[in-house]
Enzyme design. Structure first.
Site, PDB file in Angstrom:
ATOM      1  N   ALA A  69      51.223  40.153  32.454  1.00  0.00           N
ATOM      2  CA  ALA A  69      51.230  38.922  33.233  1.00  0.00           C
ATOM      3  C   ALA A  69      52.087  37.908  32.479  1.00  0.00           C
ATOM      4  O   ALA A  69      52.309  38.044  31.275  1.00  0.00           O
ATOM      5  CB  ALA A  69      49.800  38.413  33.402  1.00  0.00           C
ATOM      6  N   GLY A 112      49.032  43.377  32.036  1.00  0.00           N
ATOM      7  CA  GLY A 112      49.202  43.558  33.474  1.00  0.00           C
ATOM      8  C   GLY A 112      50.173  44.674  33.828  1.00  0.00           C
ATOM      9  O   GLY A 112      50.069  45.275  34.894  1.00  0.00           O
ATOM     10  N   GLU A 115      48.159  47.688  33.768  1.00  0.00           N
ATOM     11  CA  GLU A 115      47.231  47.618  34.905  1.00  0.00           C
ATOM     12  C   GLU A 115      47.935  47.942  36.221  1.00  0.00           C
ATOM     13  O   GLU A 115      47.376  48.644  37.073  1.00  0.00           O
ATOM     14  CB  GLU A 115      46.588  46.218  34.957  1.00  0.00           C
ATOM     15  N   GLU A 135      45.723  41.893  25.587  1.00  0.00           N
ATOM     16  CA  GLU A 135      45.224  40.553  25.929  1.00  0.00           C
ATOM     17  C   GLU A 135      44.363  39.959  24.820  1.00  0.00           C
ATOM     18  O   GLU A 135      44.341  38.757  24.606  1.00  0.00           O
ATOM     19  CB  GLU A 135      44.407  40.613  27.230  1.00  0.00           C
TER      20      GLU A 135
HETATM   21  N1  CAA Z   1      54.965  36.725  29.560  1.00  0.00           N
HETATM   22  C1  CAA Z   1      55.994  35.869  29.519  1.00  0.00           C
HETATM   23  N2  CAA Z   1      57.141  36.125  28.840  1.00  0.00           N
HETATM   24  C2  CAA Z   1      57.219  37.295  28.183  1.00  0.00           C
HETATM   25  C3  CAA Z   1      56.168  38.235  28.187  1.00  0.00           C
HETATM   26  C4  CAA Z   1      54.993  37.918  28.930  1.00  0.00           C
HETATM   27  N3  CAA Z   1      53.959  38.746  29.013  1.00  0.00           N
HETATM   28  N4  CAA Z   1      56.527  39.290  27.436  1.00  0.00           N
HETATM   29  C5  CAA Z   1      57.771  39.034  26.991  1.00  0.00           C
HETATM   30  N5  CAA Z   1      58.185  37.820  27.433  1.00  0.00           N
HETATM   31  C6  CAA Z   1      59.463  37.152  27.172  1.00  0.00           C
HETATM   32  C7  CAA Z   1      59.491  36.570  25.791  1.00  0.00           C
HETATM   33  O1  CAA Z   1      58.854  35.301  25.765  1.00  0.00           O
HETATM   34  C8  CAA Z   1      60.974  36.484  25.534  1.00  0.00           C
HETATM   35  O2  CAA Z   1      61.472  35.363  26.218  1.00  0.00           O
HETATM   36  P1  CAA Z   1      62.434  34.285  25.448  1.00  0.00           P
HETATM   37  O3  CAA Z   1      63.673  35.077  25.145  1.00  0.00           O
HETATM   38  O4  CAA Z   1      62.613  33.222  26.454  1.00  0.00           O
HETATM   39  O5  CAA Z   1      61.688  33.883  24.218  1.00  0.00           O
HETATM   40  C9  CAA Z   1      61.513  37.717  26.246  1.00  0.00           C
HETATM   41  O6  CAA Z   1      60.519  38.101  27.185  1.00  0.00           O
HETATM   42  C10 CAA Z   1      61.754  38.895  25.313  1.00  0.00           C
HETATM   43  O7  CAA Z   1      60.558  39.145  24.604  1.00  0.00           O
HETATM   44  P2  CAA Z   1      60.488  39.320  23.014  1.00  0.00           P
HETATM   45  O8  CAA Z   1      61.541  38.486  22.374  1.00  0.00           O
HETATM   46  O9  CAA Z   1      59.089  39.086  22.592  1.00  0.00           O
HETATM   47  O10 CAA Z   1      60.895  40.853  22.895  1.00  0.00           O
HETATM   48  P3  CAA Z   1      60.508  41.878  21.707  1.00  0.00           P
HETATM   49  O11 CAA Z   1      61.315  43.099  21.975  1.00  0.00           O
HETATM   50  O12 CAA Z   1      60.598  41.203  20.398  1.00  0.00           O
HETATM   51  O13 CAA Z   1      58.932  42.212  21.947  1.00  0.00           O
HETATM   52  C11 CAA Z   1      56.986  42.783  23.273  1.00  0.00           C
HETATM   53  C12 CAA Z   1      58.511  42.904  23.085  1.00  0.00           C
HETATM   54  C13 CAA Z   1      56.244  43.488  22.130  1.00  0.00           C
HETATM   55  C14 CAA Z   1      56.618  43.430  24.603  1.00  0.00           C
HETATM   56  C15 CAA Z   1      56.579  41.279  23.283  1.00  0.00           C
HETATM   57  O14 CAA Z   1      57.429  40.620  24.204  1.00  0.00           O
HETATM   58  C16 CAA Z   1      55.175  41.006  23.661  1.00  0.00           C
HETATM   59  O15 CAA Z   1      54.262  41.192  22.871  1.00  0.00           O
HETATM   60  N6  CAA Z   1      54.928  40.528  24.920  1.00  0.00           N
HETATM   61  C17 CAA Z   1      53.631  40.125  25.373  1.00  0.00           C
HETATM   62  C18 CAA Z   1      52.733  41.314  25.654  1.00  0.00           C
HETATM   63  C19 CAA Z   1      51.369  40.855  26.144  1.00  0.00           C
HETATM   64  O16 CAA Z   1      50.608  40.238  25.424  1.00  0.00           O
HETATM   65  N7  CAA Z   1      51.029  41.173  27.399  1.00  0.00           N
HETATM   66  C20 CAA Z   1      49.750  40.850  27.984  1.00  0.00           C
HETATM   67  C21 CAA Z   1      49.879  39.613  28.785  1.00  0.00           C
HETATM   68  S1  CAA Z   1      48.295  39.032  29.340  1.00  0.00           S
HETATM   69  C22 CAA Z   1      47.952  39.902  30.736  1.00  0.00           C
HETATM   70  O17 CAA Z   1      48.692  40.768  31.145  1.00  0.00           O
HETATM   71  C23 CAA Z   1      46.652  39.529  31.454  1.00  0.00           C
HETATM   72  C24 CAA Z   1      46.223  40.522  32.478  1.00  0.00           C
HETATM   73  O18 CAA Z   1      45.359  41.350  32.255  1.00  0.00           O
HETATM   74  C25 CAA Z   1      46.787  40.498  33.821  1.00  0.00           C
END
Ligand code: CAA
Length: 261
Positions: A69, A112, A115, A135
């Site tokens: 998400a 998400g 999911e 999460e």
């Molecule tokens: N939401 C918003 N933006 C996101 C995102 C997310 N879930 N995941 C990645 N991005 C964005 C980053 O902010 C970044 O944007 P900017 O360039 O503007 O800073 C861009 O995508 C590239 O990401 P990274 O620089 O972080 O890329 P990376 O290769 O270094 O890392 C990754 C990749 C490990 C997937 C890392 O992006 C990450 O940990 N993302 C979040 C994962 C996460 O926590 N997901 C769960 C979300 S909560 C949820 O999903 C609730 C639910 O149950 C529905």
């Protein structure tokens, strides 16, 4: 087909019998913002309604199926925003698609993203895929079925570990644990998923949707009720021309000519 901002929708496979929906928000690793999920819903509904389409493949990029998400969209929400606004409730539309949906997961399927993959009927993984429910590391829990579908897919101990450590698993582990049905070279994955869709397309669409409904029923109900549901649909197949054709073709030693009727 209409065009969308965050997804690409096209038809592939023999005679265009496989819908292909590609999540396309590369700058955010396909983070699932509200607009993307609306686009996804309408793209799936459109292919579901297309009489030539037998199955739908859902994929992302080689780097990310979807990184979850959209955290930037959630960051400032309060309880009332979530509750009154029914946050994430619209995602359920994905589970009401009646044709088989195959997730082709390359790269990250996190939160998400994992999911959404689990809302699909079959998951195929690329060798570099990573599945996780991270999460917990941002102070929340899965909110679109992660604690429920993952537990049903891989069992309590493994699902619990994933949800409370946030640690992802790789494609090999996902395959051993039964989360995905097969693992492929990343550049072959979408083609393999389309081939699978074509094999589904050899059969009667109406009977395929009955099989899908019946397998999915096992997730929702007791064994006795599920068996009754299956039996009723099984009997229902005998009201179709395709059952007559399928069995006649077998006896006449020829290929069936299904008419989806
Ligand atoms: N939401 C918003 N933006 C996101 C995102 C997310 N879930 N995941 C990645 N991005 C964005 C980053 O902010 C970044 O944007 P900017 O360039 O503007 O800073 C861009 O995508 C590239 O990401 P990274 O620089 O972080 O890329 P990376 O290769 O270094 O890392 C990754 C990749 C490990 C997937 C890392 O992006 C990450 O940990 N993302 C979040 C994962 C996460 O926590 N997901 C769960 C979300 S909560 C949820 O999903 C609730 C639910 O149950 C529905």
């Amino acid at each position: 087909t209409p065009s969308y901002k965050y997804v690409l929708a096209e038809k592939r496979g023999e005679g265009g019998c496989v819908g292909l929906v590609t999540l396309n928000r590369p700058k955010a690793l396909n983070a699932l913002c509200g607009e993307l999920m609306e686009d996804l819903k309408y793209a799936l509904l459109e292919l579901d309604a297309d009489p030539n389409v037998a199955a739908i493949v859902l994929t992302g990029s080689e780097k990310a199926f979807a990184a979850g998400a959209d955290i930037k969209e959630m960051q400032h929400k309060g309880f009332v925003d979530c509750y009154a606004g029914g946050f994430l409730q619209g995602w359920d539309a994905l589970t009401r698609i009646r044709k088989p949906v195959i997730a082709a997961v390359n790269g990250y399927a996190l939160g998400g993203g994992c999911e959404v993959a689990m809302m699909c009927d079959i998951i195929l993984a690329g060798e570099k895929a990573k599945f996780g429910q991270p999460e917990i590391s941002i102070g929340t829990i899965p909110g679109a079925g992660g604690t429920q579908r993952l537990t049903k897919a891989i069992g309590k101990s493994r699902a619990m570990q994933m949800c409370i450590t946030g640690d992802p698993i790789n494609a090999q582990q996902a395959s051993e644990w039964g989360l995905v049905s097969s693992v492929h070279a990343p550049d072959q994955l979408v083609n393999e998923a389309i081939k699978l869709g074509e094999r589904i397309g050899n059969h009667s669409k109406v009977i395929v949707s009955m099989a899908k409904a019946s397998v999915n029923k096992s997730y929702e109900t007791s064994l006795a009720e599920g068996l009754q549901f299956e039996k009723n649909l099984f009997y229902g197949t005998f009201a179709t021309k395709d059952q007559t054709e399928g069995m006649t073709a077998f006896v006449e030693k020829r290929k069936p000519n299904f008419t989806d009727s």
